[in-house]
Each structure stands twice: as structure tokens, then as C-alpha cells.
Design an enzyme around this catalytic site. Structure first.
Site, PDB file in Angstrom:
ATOM      1  N   ARG A  56     -37.608  11.946 -24.332  1.00  0.00           N
ATOM      2  CA  ARG A  56     -37.406  12.890 -25.215  1.00  0.00           C
ATOM      3  C   ARG A  56     -38.032  12.884 -26.563  1.00  0.00           C
ATOM      4  NH1 ARG A  56     -33.500  11.821 -21.482  1.00  0.00           N
ATOM      5  NH2 ARG A  56     -34.021   9.734 -22.129  1.00  0.00           N
ATOM      6  N   THR A  57     -37.943  11.753 -27.087  1.00  0.00           N
ATOM      7  CA  THR A  57     -38.514  11.673 -28.459  1.00  0.00           C
ATOM      8  C   THR A  57     -40.077  12.093 -28.691  1.00  0.00           C
ATOM      9  OG1 THR A  57     -36.810   9.941 -28.952  1.00  0.00           O
ATOM     10  CG2 THR A  57     -38.620  10.264 -30.593  1.00  0.00           C
ATOM     11  N   LYS A  84     -54.933  -5.792 -27.355  1.00  0.00           N
ATOM     12  CA  LYS A  84     -56.105  -6.711 -27.428  1.00  0.00           C
ATOM     13  C   LYS A  84     -55.866  -7.573 -28.740  1.00  0.00           C
ATOM     14  CE  LYS A  84     -59.174  -3.095 -25.428  1.00  0.00           C
ATOM     15  NZ  LYS A  84     -60.269  -2.502 -25.879  1.00  0.00           N
ATOM     16  N   ARG A 106     -42.915   4.513 -32.963  1.00  0.00           N
ATOM     17  CA  ARG A 106     -42.003   3.879 -32.456  1.00  0.00           C
ATOM     18  C   ARG A 106     -42.244   2.427 -31.980  1.00  0.00           C
ATOM     19  NH1 ARG A 106     -37.916   5.963 -27.457  1.00  0.00           N
ATOM     20  NH2 ARG A 106     -36.794   6.945 -29.451  1.00  0.00           N
ATOM     21  N   HIS A 134     -33.116   5.086 -36.189  1.00  0.00           N
ATOM     22  CA  HIS A 134     -33.468   6.201 -35.218  1.00  0.00           C
ATOM     23  C   HIS A 134     -33.403   7.518 -35.983  1.00  0.00           C
ATOM     24  CE1 HIS A 134     -35.367   8.451 -32.197  1.00  0.00           C
ATOM     25  NE2 HIS A 134     -34.807   8.170 -30.979  1.00  0.00           N
TER      26      HIS A 134
HETATM   27  C1  NCD Z   1     -32.620   6.024 -27.488  1.00  0.00           C
HETATM   28  C2  NCD Z   1     -33.756   5.119 -28.189  1.00  0.00           C
HETATM   29  O1  NCD Z   1     -34.909   5.163 -27.498  1.00  0.00           O
HETATM   30  O2  NCD Z   1     -33.343   4.614 -29.082  1.00  0.00           O
HETATM   31  N1  NCD Z   1     -33.191   7.209 -26.858  1.00  0.00           N
HETATM   32  C3  NCD Z   1     -33.750   8.190 -27.480  1.00  0.00           C
HETATM   33  O3  NCD Z   1     -34.498   8.092 -28.384  1.00  0.00           O
HETATM   34  N2  NCD Z   1     -33.265   9.481 -27.187  1.00  0.00           N
HETATM   35  C4  NCD Z   1     -31.416   5.425 -26.831  1.00  0.00           C
HETATM   36  C5  NCD Z   1     -31.799   4.466 -25.824  1.00  0.00           C
HETATM   37  O4  NCD Z   1     -32.820   4.208 -25.512  1.00  0.00           O
HETATM   38  O5  NCD Z   1     -30.618   4.114 -25.338  1.00  0.00           O
END
Ligand code: NCD
Length: 317
Positions: A56-57, A84, A106, A134
Site C-alpha cells: 500500500r505505502t 553490495k 522505508r 510511520h
Molecule cells: C504497516 C507497516 O509496514 O508499518 N503497514 C503499512 O504500512 N500499511 C504495518 C505492518 O506491516 O503490519
């Protein structure tokens, strides 16, 4: 305000959060238009640097950039030169040499976004750093709550599950309490970090409560936000609960346990859902779930965040 990073909800005032949510409200209307594009970021470049899995993100950041007419480049950790031996900072500096207007990152290290922000000359947006924060997830959750409940202030919001490993929980505790909600952290004590109610100083001290029984935590709640057990973050730890089946039986959200919440309570989940573990399918697919609405808000919210970070807060006015 000049262009800015978005590393943590802790860095935002309530009024700044509200401006971002207002921006998302406007962009959300675009979803119903046949042509979903604006030109506010025409000619700009956004690099999405994802060192952890994401559905999703990542997709919504890419779509958000494209809907504002920016170029979006996606790099995943497994295909980057960090495999690497290149450091995160070196990767960031090399990205910077290609003059992006923002870097979305991320990473499994809590602190990665702040580290990158200190090393590069463009805005850095945190798309999840380890167990730390997040921020855009919390903002999209606040936007979803605001739309469904008409407000955030004064609501009783239960966050249930593996809080210990959840950056989503941390960002939401900060964001929702800054907006004036009361936040209940609901889990076995072994899944609640000590001092979680103090992470936002007085704001969270006054608004966050701890509940170690699901029924108590859900009693009269307006919003129930469920979290997945993040086994991948617990690989090197002693077990925090006997087994997943037992956790599911005591803290899982079913039609029965949801009855403890208000009759009009909404059910949320950041995804990915582990069906039958933290949430039963009848609830996940039920009328009270706004889980897919959260995903839609994710695009609109990230559009507002990209505008804020690249063009400055005035662009949201
Ligand atoms: C979450 C994350 O990656 O922090 N998901 C997200 O970004 N929608 C939560 C998770 O991985 O459970």
C-alpha cells in the site's frame, strides 16, 4: 515555511496536522474525477527508496506523485547497491547527485529517515523506519477517522495488538492524542512497551491509557484499530506470548468482541491483515470496516504530504 522533511509526528503541531488533513480532503475528491491529475508538482522528481516490503505505502506514494504530475522513481532495497555493501547515507548522497525534489524512505532501522534527512539536501519523507514511526500512516488514519466520525477530538480510540513492534501504533498514539482523542493501548503487557503513554510528554500522558483485557479496552470505543503481529521484528527475541492461536483467542477482533465497542464504532487496520489471527474475516469484510477507505485516503494524504514537503506548507492553504 520552506520545504521540509516529514520524519516523525513528534515534529508536527496539531495545527500543522490539520492543514495536511485539509489538503488530503481536497485531493480525495479527485478520486471521483475521470481525470485524476493535478499539475502542482509538474517537473519535480520523487525517489521512493524502499528497503522493506510494502504494498500500500509504496504504491500510494508513487500514485500520489504521479497524480501531482511529478516523476516517480522506485528503488527497492533488494535491487539496490546496499546489497553490495553501500551505506544508507552513501546511497542517499548518490540519489541526491541526481537532484530529486524529495526522497521517500522505508527502512528496517528506526532512525533511518532522520539519518538520511541529515545527509541529503532535499526533503525526506519517512515511509516507516523500523519500530519507530510511520507518520503518513497515522495521518491517513486520522483523515479516515475524521471523514467517518466528523472529528477526531474527544473520540475513544482503541489500538489493539502487537504495539511493541508497531511504528503505526507509535505514530498514531502521537497523532491522535495531539488531535485531542483519547487513545487506549490494548494488548497483553508483554506487547506494550514500558512508558508508551509518555512518548508525547504531557499530551500523551493525559490521553493514553493501557488495557490488558480486550473487553475493557473496547468498552464504548468509537474506533477500533487492529495491528498485525510483526513476527519479522521479533525473530531474535524471547517469545512475548505462548502462541498465535492463544493471542488470537484473547485479543482477536470478532463479531462477538466488537460488540463491546459502540454500536457505530468503525474498524481499522493498516494492512496487511492476517485474517483469522488479529481480525476475523466477518469483521474485516463487515459493514463497520473502513480498511479499504484507509487505502484510498492514503493516496490523497500522501499527495498533500508531497506538496507540503516539496513546496512548503503554504501550498496547502
Ligand atoms: C504497516 C507497516 O509496514 O508499518 N503497514 C503499512 O504500512 N500499511 C504495518 C505492518 O506491516 O503490519
Amino acid at each position: 515555511m520552506p520545504a521540509a522533511h516529514l520524519v516523525s509526528i513528534a515534529d508536527l503541531e496539531a495545527s500543522q496536522i490539520v492543514k495536511i488533513l485539509d489538503g488530503a480532503d481536497r485531493h480525495h475528491l479527485l478520486a471521483n474525477e475521470p481525470i485524476k491529475k493535478l499539475t502542482t508538482l509538474r517537473g519535480r522528481t520523487v525517489i521512493n527508496l524502499f528497503f522493506e516490503n510494502s504494498t500500500r505505502t509504496r504504491t500510494s506514494f508513487e500514485l500520489a506523485a504521479k497524480r501531482l504530475s511529478a516523476e516517480a522513481i522506485n528503488i527497492s532495497g533488494s535491487t539496490s547497491s546496499t546489497t553490495k555493501g553501500e551505506t544508507l547515507v552513501d546511497t542517499g548522497k548518490n540519489m541526491m547527485a541526481m537532484y530529486p525534489d524529495a526522497i521517500v524512505v522505508r527502512h528496517s532501522y528506526g532512525g533511518a529517515a532522520a539519518m538520511l534527512a541529515a545527509a541529503v539536501a532535499c526533503p525526506v519523507i519517512n515511509a516507516g523506519d523500523g519500530q519507530h514511526e510511520h507518520p503518513t500512516q497515522a495521518l491517513l488514519d486520522a483523515a479516515t477517522i475524521r471523514r467517518n466520525k466528523g472529528r477526531v477530538e474527544g473520540l475513544e480510540i482503541a489500538i489493539v495488538g502487537d504495539v511493541a513492534h508497531s511504528r503505526v501504533a507509535r505514530s498514531n498514539i502521537l497523532c491522535l492524542s495531539k488531535l485531542g482523542a483519547r487513545v487506549r493501548v490494548v494488548a497483553p503487557l508483554t506487547l506494550i512497551p514500558r512508558g508508551i503513554e509518555l512518548i508525547g510528554g504531557d499530551v500523551t500522558r493525559e490521553r493514553v491509557s493501557i488495557h490488558t483485557r480486550l473487553e475493557d479496552g473496547l468498552e464504548g470505543a468509537d474506533v477500533v484499530m487492529m495491528l498485525r503481529v510483526q513476527h519479522e521484528r521479533a525473530a531474535d527475541e524471547a517469545p512475548r506470548f505462548p502462541n498465535t492461536r492463544e493471542l488470537s483467542r484473547t485479543f482477536g477482533l470478532s463479531e462477538r468482541t466488537l460488540r463491546f465497542a459502540k454500536p457505530d464504532a468503525i474498524v481499522m487496520h493498516p494492512g496487511p491483515i492476517n485474517r483469522g489471527v488479529e481480525m476475523m474475516p466477518a469483521v474485516a469484510d463487515g459493514a463497520r470496516a473502513v480498511i479499504l477507505a484507509q487505502v484510498s485516503w492514503g493516496v490523497a494524504l500522501r499527495m498533500a504530504v508531497l506538496e507540503r514537503c516539496i513546496l512548503g506548507e503554504a501550498a496547502l492553504a
